[in-house]
Design a protein around this motif. Structure first.
Motif, mmCIF file in Angstrom:
data_model
loop_
_atom_site.group_PDB
_atom_site.id
_atom_site.type_symbol
_atom_site.label_atom_id
_atom_site.label_comp_id
_atom_site.label_asym_id
_atom_site.label_seq_id
_atom_site.Cartn_x
_atom_site.Cartn_y
_atom_site.Cartn_z
ATOM 1 N N PRO A 4 0.841 -1.206 0.000
ATOM 2 C CA PRO A 4 0.000 0.000 0.000
ATOM 3 C C PRO A 4 0.876 1.256 0.000
ATOM 4 C CG PRO A 4 0.003 -1.044 2.177
ATOM 5 C CD PRO A 4 0.724 -1.974 1.258
ATOM 6 N N PRO A 5 0.710 2.147 -0.984
ATOM 7 C CA PRO A 5 1.563 3.347 -1.032
ATOM 8 C C PRO A 5 1.482 4.181 0.246
ATOM 9 C CG PRO A 5 0.420 3.067 -3.113
ATOM 10 C CD PRO A 5 -0.164 2.066 -2.177
ATOM 11 N N ALA A 6 0.283 4.294 0.810
ATOM 12 C CA ALA A 6 0.152 4.953 2.123
ATOM 13 C C ALA A 6 0.222 3.845 3.173
ATOM 14 C CB ALA A 6 -1.169 5.703 2.214
ATOM 15 N N TRP A 7 1.448 3.456 3.526
ATOM 16 C CA TRP A 7 1.625 2.267 4.365
ATOM 17 C C TRP A 7 1.326 2.529 5.833
ATOM 18 C CZ3 TRP A 7 5.473 3.400 7.806
ATOM 19 C CH2 TRP A 7 6.382 4.394 7.427
ATOM 20 N N ALA A 8 1.242 3.810 6.232
ATOM 21 C CA ALA A 8 0.835 4.169 7.597
ATOM 22 C C ALA A 8 -0.039 5.411 7.528
ATOM 23 C CB ALA A 8 2.049 4.430 8.477
ATOM 24 N N LEU A 9 -1.106 5.431 8.333
ATOM 25 C CA LEU A 9 -2.044 6.552 8.348
ATOM 26 C C LEU A 9 -2.065 7.143 9.752
ATOM 27 C CD1 LEU A 9 -4.935 4.575 6.614
ATOM 28 C CD2 LEU A 9 -3.360 6.116 5.462
ATOM 29 N N GLY A 10 -2.007 8.447 9.853
ATOM 30 C CA GLY A 10 -1.990 9.109 11.164
ATOM 31 C C GLY A 10 -3.336 9.693 11.538
ATOM 32 N N ARG A 11 -3.701 9.591 12.816
ATOM 33 C CA ARG A 11 -4.918 10.203 13.346
ATOM 34 C C ARG A 11 -4.608 10.774 14.725
ATOM 35 N NH1 ARG A 11 -5.943 9.691 8.845
ATOM 36 N NH2 ARG A 11 -7.690 8.665 7.803
ATOM 37 N N THR A 12 -5.324 11.832 15.113
ATOM 38 C CA THR A 12 -5.167 12.435 16.438
ATOM 39 C C THR A 12 -6.434 12.178 17.247
ATOM 40 O OG1 THR A 12 -3.756 14.157 15.502
ATOM 41 C CG2 THR A 12 -4.675 14.576 17.683
ATOM 42 N N ASN A 72 -1.212 11.049 19.156
ATOM 43 C CA ASN A 72 -1.169 10.706 17.729
ATOM 44 C C ASN A 72 -1.137 9.191 17.575
ATOM 45 O OD1 ASN A 72 -1.154 13.334 16.661
ATOM 46 N ND2 ASN A 72 1.004 13.555 17.165
ATOM 47 N N ILE A 73 -2.036 8.683 16.757
ATOM 48 C CA ILE A 73 -2.166 7.235 16.554
ATOM 49 C C ILE A 73 -1.740 6.908 15.123
ATOM 50 C CG2 ILE A 73 -3.751 5.260 16.735
ATOM 51 C CD1 ILE A 73 -3.644 7.007 19.278
ATOM 52 N N LEU A 74 -0.942 5.858 14.962
ATOM 53 C CA LEU A 74 -0.595 5.387 13.623
ATOM 54 C C LEU A 74 -1.297 4.058 13.345
ATOM 55 C CD1 LEU A 74 3.227 6.106 13.217
ATOM 56 C CD2 LEU A 74 1.344 7.227 12.050
ATOM 57 N N ILE A 75 -2.011 4.014 12.230
ATOM 58 C CA ILE A 75 -2.652 2.770 11.776
ATOM 59 C C ILE A 75 -1.852 2.317 10.558
ATOM 60 C CG2 ILE A 75 -4.792 1.723 10.928
ATOM 61 C CD1 ILE A 75 -5.340 5.020 12.326
ATOM 62 N N CYS A 76 -1.513 1.042 10.502
ATOM 63 C CA CYS A 76 -0.589 0.589 9.456
ATOM 64 C C CYS A 76 -1.236 -0.458 8.536
ATOM 65 C CB CYS A 76 0.659 0.013 10.116
ATOM 66 S SG CYS A 76 1.986 -0.277 8.940
ATOM 67 N N PRO A 77 -1.771 -0.037 7.374
ATOM 68 C CA PRO A 77 -2.346 -1.005 6.428
ATOM 69 C C PRO A 77 -1.361 -2.103 6.029
ATOM 70 C CG PRO A 77 -2.875 1.230 5.753
ATOM 71 C CD PRO A 77 -1.901 1.343 6.894
ATOM 72 N N TYR A 78 -0.080 -1.742 5.898
ATOM 73 C CA TYR A 78 0.930 -2.725 5.490
ATOM 74 C C TYR A 78 0.915 -3.933 6.434
ATOM 75 C CZ TYR A 78 5.501 -4.648 4.139
ATOM 76 O OH TYR A 78 6.500 -5.487 3.714
ATOM 77 N N VAL A 79 0.822 -3.683 7.738
ATOM 78 C CA VAL A 79 0.839 -4.770 8.735
ATOM 79 C C VAL A 79 -0.467 -5.560 8.696
ATOM 80 C CG1 VAL A 79 0.913 -5.261 11.213
ATOM 81 C CG2 VAL A 79 2.488 -3.588 10.238
ATOM 82 N N ILE A 80 -1.597 -4.848 8.669
ATOM 83 C CA ILE A 80 -2.914 -5.511 8.651
ATOM 84 C C ILE A 80 -3.049 -6.370 7.390
ATOM 85 C CG2 ILE A 80 -5.427 -5.151 8.658
ATOM 86 C CD1 ILE A 80 -4.135 -4.228 11.259
ATOM 87 N N HIS A 81 -2.592 -5.845 6.263
ATOM 88 C CA HIS A 81 -2.719 -6.549 4.974
ATOM 89 C C HIS A 81 -1.882 -7.826 4.916
ATOM 90 C CE1 HIS A 81 -4.007 -2.703 2.540
ATOM 91 N NE2 HIS A 81 -4.866 -3.045 3.472
ATOM 92 N N ARG A 82 -0.919 -7.955 5.824
ATOM 93 C CA ARG A 82 -0.050 -9.139 5.816
ATOM 94 C C ARG A 82 -0.231 -9.996 7.071
ATOM 95 N NH1 ARG A 82 4.928 -8.652 2.455
ATOM 96 N NH2 ARG A 82 4.587 -6.985 0.954
ATOM 97 N N SER A 83 -1.326 -9.779 7.789
ATOM 98 C CA SER A 83 -1.571 -10.522 9.030
ATOM 99 C C SER A 83 -2.039 -11.951 8.738
ATOM 100 C CB SER A 83 -2.629 -9.802 9.867
ATOM 101 O OG SER A 83 -3.068 -10.627 10.917
ATOM 102 N N LYS A 84 -1.380 -12.919 9.366
ATOM 103 C CA LYS A 84 -1.778 -14.323 9.202
ATOM 104 C C LYS A 84 -3.136 -14.601 9.843
ATOM 105 C CE LYS A 84 2.888 -16.184 8.810
ATOM 106 N NZ LYS A 84 3.970 -16.927 9.459
#
Length: 279
Positions: free
Chosen positions: A198-206, A223-235
């Motif tokens: 995912p090009p936006a591999w981490a998304l920030g929220r406050t 500040n919270i970081l959500i990481c699609p890269y990690v979720i997308h590769r979760s077993k």
């Protein structure tokens, strides 16, 4: 145009990422801003890469040089920002001077009015909006295309299926919008590429208020970081998550998919405005 240029260089190797950056920049310039930015492509790419690299560097450091301090890395950062500003402000200035009307995003932004005051956007506000779409939009799309070509090069069976579909649907002619619905496997390839890279591999929220998630306390202002890269590769969520399997995005599979199992464009009210354009 790009393929014609490639034909002239067919005995040379090409850097796919550079080619995709130029292609995406050209498309964004023409479709959203009705502007030919080809002459600025190299300059914009260099300045953008430098700005993004320095922004990441500053995010990771506890303390940073102030942006008025004349040290080499700050001077370089400010120089790159000025280059990007000049390109965008030039586009806005030319449009204002020409007085021409184009059915594009820039026209919409320039004619937008505040409902209460009737006030239009200042050049600074226009610059901020155009910068987001023009620069962030082309860089992420170019990254997605680059990784897609990489994955196809590493998975010959998927690549054959992909090229066969394109040949069968298009029969050698240029694609039209109506063809997209028939390029089913092609869309699955894109989805699977966006899952793995995912090009936006981490998304920030406050956090707007205190909260607790799974026993973890979050305070207002954190500040919270959500990481699609990690979720997308979760077993826990995917079978063989490290493998490139476009078929996992068949219509049936997607129907039952949790909306935050796969979210390359984020989600909720801050869902990426460029989602449909990018795809």
């Amino acid at each position: 145009e790009m393929l014609n240029e490639w034909e002239k260089k067919k005995n040379n190797s090409l850097d796919v990422h550079v080619e995709m950056m130029h292609l995406a920049l050209d498309i964004v310039g023409k479709t959203l801003l009705s502007t030919n930015v080809k002459s600025n492509a190299g300059e914009v790419e260099h300045a953008l890469n430098g700005t993004i690299a320095e922004s990441y560097h500053r995010l990771k450091k506890l303390a940073n040089y102030p942006l008025w301090l004349p040290v080499p890395r700050v001077l370089k950062y400010n120089r790159n920002r000025r280059i990007l500003d000049n390109v965008v402000m030039q586009i806005i200035e030319q449009r204002r001077k020409s007085g021409e009307k184009f059915n594009d995003l820039l026209d919409m932004l320039m004619s937008a009015e505040d409902e209460e005051t009737g006030e239009k956007m200042s050049d600074r506000q226009l610059r901020d909006e155009v910068m987001t779409v023009f620069l962030a939009g082309h860089e992420t799309t170019a990254n997605a295309l680059t990784w897609t070509f990489y994955l196809l090069s590493q998975n010959p069976d998927a690549a054959k299926k992909f090229y066969d579909e394109v040949d069968n649907v298009l029969q050698g002619r240029k694609p039209e919008m109506s063809d997209l619905k028939n390029l089913v496997y092609t869309q699955q390839v894109i989805h699977e590429s966006l899952r793995l890279f995912p090009p936006a591999w981490a998304l920030g929220r406050t956090a707007l208020g205190d909260d607790e998630i799974d026993g973890f306390k979050i305070r207002k202002g954190d500040n919270i970081l959500i990481c699609p890269y990690v979720i997308h590769r979760s077993k826990l969520l995917w079978n063989d998550p490290e493998k490139f399997i476009p078929e996992r995005f068949s219509t049936e599979e997607m129907k039952d998919m949790h909306k935050f199992k796969y979210f390359p464009f984020g989600g909720g009210p801050r869902f990426c405005i460029g989602n449909n354009f990018a795809q």
